[in-house]
Design an enzyme around this catalytic site. Sequence first.
Site, PDB file in Angstrom:
ATOM      1  N   HIS A  34       0.831  -1.203   0.000  1.00 19.61           N
ATOM      2  CA  HIS A  34       0.000   0.000   0.000  1.00 19.61           C
ATOM      3  C   HIS A  34       0.870   1.260   0.000  1.00 19.61           C
ATOM      4  O   HIS A  34       2.089   1.210   0.229  1.00 19.61           O
ATOM      5  CB  HIS A  34      -0.909   0.005   1.230  1.00 19.61           C
ATOM      6  CG  HIS A  34      -0.156   0.032   2.526  1.00 19.61           C
ATOM      7  ND1 HIS A  34       0.444   1.161   3.036  1.00 19.61           N
ATOM      8  CD2 HIS A  34       0.122  -0.962   3.413  1.00 19.61           C
ATOM      9  CE1 HIS A  34       1.037   0.886   4.173  1.00 19.61           C
ATOM     10  NE2 HIS A  34       0.869  -0.406   4.425  1.00 19.61           N
ATOM     11  N   GLU A  89      -1.927  -7.215   7.851  1.00 20.15           N
ATOM     12  CA  GLU A  89      -0.588  -6.981   8.360  1.00 20.15           C
ATOM     13  C   GLU A  89      -0.362  -7.748   9.661  1.00 20.15           C
ATOM     14  O   GLU A  89      -1.310  -8.149  10.340  1.00 20.15           O
ATOM     15  CB  GLU A  89      -0.365  -5.472   8.581  1.00 20.15           C
ATOM     16  CG  GLU A  89       1.001  -5.066   9.104  1.00 20.15           C
ATOM     17  CD  GLU A  89       2.169  -5.515   8.219  1.00 20.15           C
ATOM     18  OE1 GLU A  89       2.313  -6.742   8.024  1.00 20.15           O
ATOM     19  OE2 GLU A  89       2.940  -4.643   7.762  1.00 20.15           O
TER      20      GLU A  89
END
Length: 216
Positions: free
Chosen positions: A8, A87
Amino acid sequence: MKIIFSRHGNTFSPGETPVWVGAREDLPLVDSGIQQAKNLAHVIQEVGLNLKAIYCGPLSRTNNYAKIIVEELHSSLKPMIDPRLNEIDYGKWSGLSNVEIQAQGDADALVAWEKLSQWPKEADWLDSPDIIFSEIKAFTDDLIKKYAADDAVLVVTSNGRLRYFLQLIPGAFTQHIQNNTFKVSTGNICLFEHDSQGWQVKFWNKKPEYCLYGFF
């Protein structure tokens, strides 16, 4: 099958002190992070890549990154959220800067993670490298079953988890640790291909513009 892995975009603006953002920290993209998503979409358009699907983790920084790409592509695809792309939960390090982690006595553990990807034992991170890889293996196995050999899929995830996709290729994770090249910068991409011989890394941690040199 091709998988384009993208980290990202930026979640910190210039001048801000970066802190550890894991599964507990749902930070939004900043302006430069939004632009990184648009840039990737423009490269995908430029090379004429026809994506069959877009997958992303559940956090805003990955989900919104994928949504921006879809919007820029004017695509009918909808990003599919998969928790196996989330994550790592950084436990006691969550929300801290490197200086703060060092101040609490974890300097050696920090270096071991940054240089060797060694999981810190005293930081209360959730899961484990084995659990992370088992989720990655299950995710990619599902993609192999679902998509054809000439299909291309985009996967948006985060740096901590992304490095463990290298374990799909025997020796690749160790080699990148030895070369200190396992990290992926914000907005950068990696290209994996799967065929009858298994997985191959075509490139790792490149700016999207790298695709303009004939990799698709």
